[in-house]
Design a protein around this motif. Structure first.
Motif, PDB file in Angstrom:
ATOM      1  N   PRO A   1       0.826  -1.210   0.000  1.00  9.34           N
ATOM      2  CA  PRO A   1       0.000   0.000   0.000  1.00  9.34           C
ATOM      3  C   PRO A   1       0.865   1.268   0.000  1.00  9.34           C
ATOM      4  CG  PRO A   1      -0.082  -1.063   2.151  1.00  9.34           C
ATOM      5  CD  PRO A   1       0.777  -1.929   1.266  1.00  9.34           C
ATOM      6  N   VAL A   2       0.619   2.124  -0.989  1.00  8.76           N
ATOM      7  CA  VAL A   2       1.338   3.390  -1.120  1.00  8.76           C
ATOM      8  C   VAL A   2       0.315   4.509  -0.923  1.00  8.76           C
ATOM      9  CG1 VAL A   2       2.678   4.838  -2.704  1.00  8.76           C
ATOM     10  CG2 VAL A   2       2.934   2.340  -2.771  1.00  8.76           C
ATOM     11  N   PRO A   3       0.554   5.455   0.008  1.00 13.59           N
ATOM     12  CA  PRO A   3      -0.409   6.544   0.228  1.00 13.59           C
ATOM     13  C   PRO A   3      -0.705   7.300  -1.061  1.00 13.59           C
ATOM     14  CG  PRO A   3       1.271   6.562   1.929  1.00 13.59           C
ATOM     15  CD  PRO A   3       1.718   5.561   0.898  1.00 13.59           C
ATOM     16  N   PHE A   4      -1.975   7.567  -1.284  1.00 14.63           N
ATOM     17  CA  PHE A   4      -2.449   8.261  -2.475  1.00 14.63           C
ATOM     18  C   PHE A   4      -3.130   9.527  -1.979  1.00 14.63           C
ATOM     19  CE2 PHE A   4      -4.370   8.610  -6.642  1.00 14.63           C
ATOM     20  CZ  PHE A   4      -3.632   7.774  -7.456  1.00 14.63           C
ATOM     21  N   PRO A   5      -2.447  10.676  -2.025  1.00 16.44           N
ATOM     22  CA  PRO A   5      -3.026  11.902  -1.455  1.00 16.44           C
ATOM     23  C   PRO A   5      -4.255  12.377  -2.219  1.00 16.44           C
ATOM     24  CG  PRO A   5      -0.977  12.388  -2.604  1.00 16.44           C
ATOM     25  CD  PRO A   5      -1.140  10.899  -2.627  1.00 16.44           C
ATOM     26  N   ILE A   6      -5.246  12.834  -1.453  1.00 15.45           N
ATOM     27  CA  ILE A   6      -6.451  13.432  -2.035  1.00 15.45           C
ATOM     28  C   ILE A   6      -6.549  14.856  -1.500  1.00 15.45           C
ATOM     29  CG2 ILE A   6      -7.690  11.276  -2.457  1.00 15.45           C
ATOM     30  CD1 ILE A   6      -9.199  11.731   0.176  1.00 15.45           C
ATOM     31  N   PRO A   7      -7.257  15.750  -2.205  1.00 17.23           N
ATOM     32  CA  PRO A   7      -7.299  17.157  -1.795  1.00 17.23           C
ATOM     33  C   PRO A   7      -7.943  17.392  -0.428  1.00 17.23           C
ATOM     34  CG  PRO A   7      -8.209  16.883  -3.992  1.00 17.23           C
ATOM     35  CD  PRO A   7      -7.929  15.528  -3.469  1.00 17.23           C
ATOM     36  N   ASN A   8      -8.940  16.596  -0.060  1.00 18.37           N
ATOM     37  CA  ASN A   8      -9.637  16.816   1.199  1.00 18.37           C
ATOM     38  C   ASN A   8      -9.967  15.472   1.836  1.00 18.37           C
ATOM     39  OD1 ASN A   8     -11.113  17.758   3.325  1.00 18.37           O
ATOM     40  ND2 ASN A   8     -12.739  18.653   2.105  1.00 18.37           N
ATOM     41  N   ASP A   9      -9.361  15.182   2.983  1.00 17.81           N
ATOM     42  CA  ASP A   9      -9.622  13.894   3.632  1.00 17.81           C
ATOM     43  C   ASP A   9     -10.767  13.954   4.642  1.00 17.81           C
ATOM     44  OD1 ASP A   9      -8.419  15.260   5.730  1.00 17.81           O
ATOM     45  OD2 ASP A   9      -6.866  13.761   6.081  1.00 17.81           O
ATOM     46  N   ASP A  10     -11.360  15.129   4.842  1.00 22.64           N
ATOM     47  CA  ASP A  10     -12.471  15.290   5.779  1.00 22.64           C
ATOM     48  C   ASP A  10     -13.780  14.878   5.101  1.00 22.64           C
ATOM     49  OD1 ASP A  10     -14.428  16.063   7.582  1.00 22.64           O
ATOM     50  OD2 ASP A  10     -13.548  18.031   7.978  1.00 22.64           O
ATOM     51  N   GLY A  11     -14.312  13.731   5.515  1.00 30.23           N
ATOM     52  CA  GLY A  11     -15.552  13.241   4.923  1.00 30.23           C
ATOM     53  C   GLY A  11     -16.728  14.165   5.154  1.00 30.23           C
ATOM     54  N   CYS A  12     -16.692  14.930   6.243  1.00 32.24           N
ATOM     55  CA  CYS A  12     -17.779  15.858   6.557  1.00 32.24           C
ATOM     56  C   CYS A  12     -17.763  17.085   5.648  1.00 32.24           C
ATOM     57  CB  CYS A  12     -17.705  16.274   8.025  1.00 32.24           C
ATOM     58  SG  CYS A  12     -17.921  14.882   9.153  1.00 32.24           S
ATOM     59  N   LYS A  13     -16.724  17.220   4.822  1.00 27.96           N
ATOM     60  CA  LYS A  13     -16.648  18.295   3.834  1.00 27.96           C
ATOM     61  C   LYS A  13     -16.629  17.708   2.429  1.00 27.96           C
ATOM     62  CE  LYS A  13     -14.298  21.447   6.931  1.00 27.96           C
ATOM     63  NZ  LYS A  13     -13.063  22.167   7.238  1.00 27.96           N
ATOM     64  N   SER A  14     -17.118  16.484   2.318  1.00 30.26           N
ATOM     65  CA  SER A  14     -17.109  15.774   1.034  1.00 30.26           C
ATOM     66  C   SER A  14     -18.495  15.220   0.710  1.00 30.26           C
ATOM     67  CB  SER A  14     -16.070  14.644   1.079  1.00 30.26           C
ATOM     68  OG  SER A  14     -14.791  15.150   1.332  1.00 30.26           O
ATOM     69  N   GLY A  15     -19.490  16.080   0.822  1.00 33.77           N
ATOM     70  CA  GLY A  15     -20.851  15.688   0.468  1.00 33.77           C
ATOM     71  C   GLY A  15     -21.664  15.098   1.596  1.00 33.77           C
TER      72      GLY A  15
END
Length: 149
Positions: A82-96
């Motif tokens: 497993p290699v970390p794959f960065p995403i712009p926003n990891d806060d699920g409460c700010k993702s819909g």
């Protein structure tokens, strides 16, 4: 609604017309149940992700717990590592998702998956987790992708 906002909404709707429900494997959704996974644009599977582009990921799931927070963790699994794959926003409460997350409710988690130009062209498996406040998986999914030029 101004012209630019209307144009963005129009492009988003076009993008979702190219979304095909993605075949996924549940990898341990202990605090929830996944109903549907869409990636746009992804007209065929495995999804071909072009370097330098960004893709919309939408996961519809139901929660078995109540939680005030949620955090996304994304990895690319290459040769079993497993290699970390960065995403712009990891806060699920700010993702819909409207937090707090309630038990027995259905939610539509939305985020983007940017594919950097420096990523190699390779087939891999993406592992996407959304964790609750106790670090348990609201969902854990795996799906195959291919990074292309």
């Amino acid at each position: 609604m101004d012209c630019r906002t209307g144009f963005v909404v129009f492009l988003s709707l076009i993008g979702f017309t190219f979304a095909v429900p993605v075949k996924f494997i549940d990898c341990g959704s202990s605090s929830g149940k996944v109903d549907l996974v869409d990636i746009a644009p992804c007209p065929s599977q495995p999804c071909q992700l072009h370097r330098g582009d960004s893709y919309s990921v939408n996961v519809t799931f139901s929660s078995n717990v109540e939680t005030d927070t949620s955090k996304a963790v994304v990895h690319g699994i290459i040769a079993g590592v497993p290699v970390p794959f960065p995403i712009p926003n990891d806060d699920g409460c700010k993702s819909g998702i409207q937090c707090p997350i309630q038990k027995q409710q259905s939610y539509s988690y939305m985020n983007s998956l940017p594919v950097k130009t420096e990523y190699p062209t390779i087939k891999l498996t993406v592992k996407w987790e959304l964790r609750d406040k106790d670090n348990n998986d609201l969902f854990c999914i795996k799906f195959p992708v291919q990074i292309v030029s």
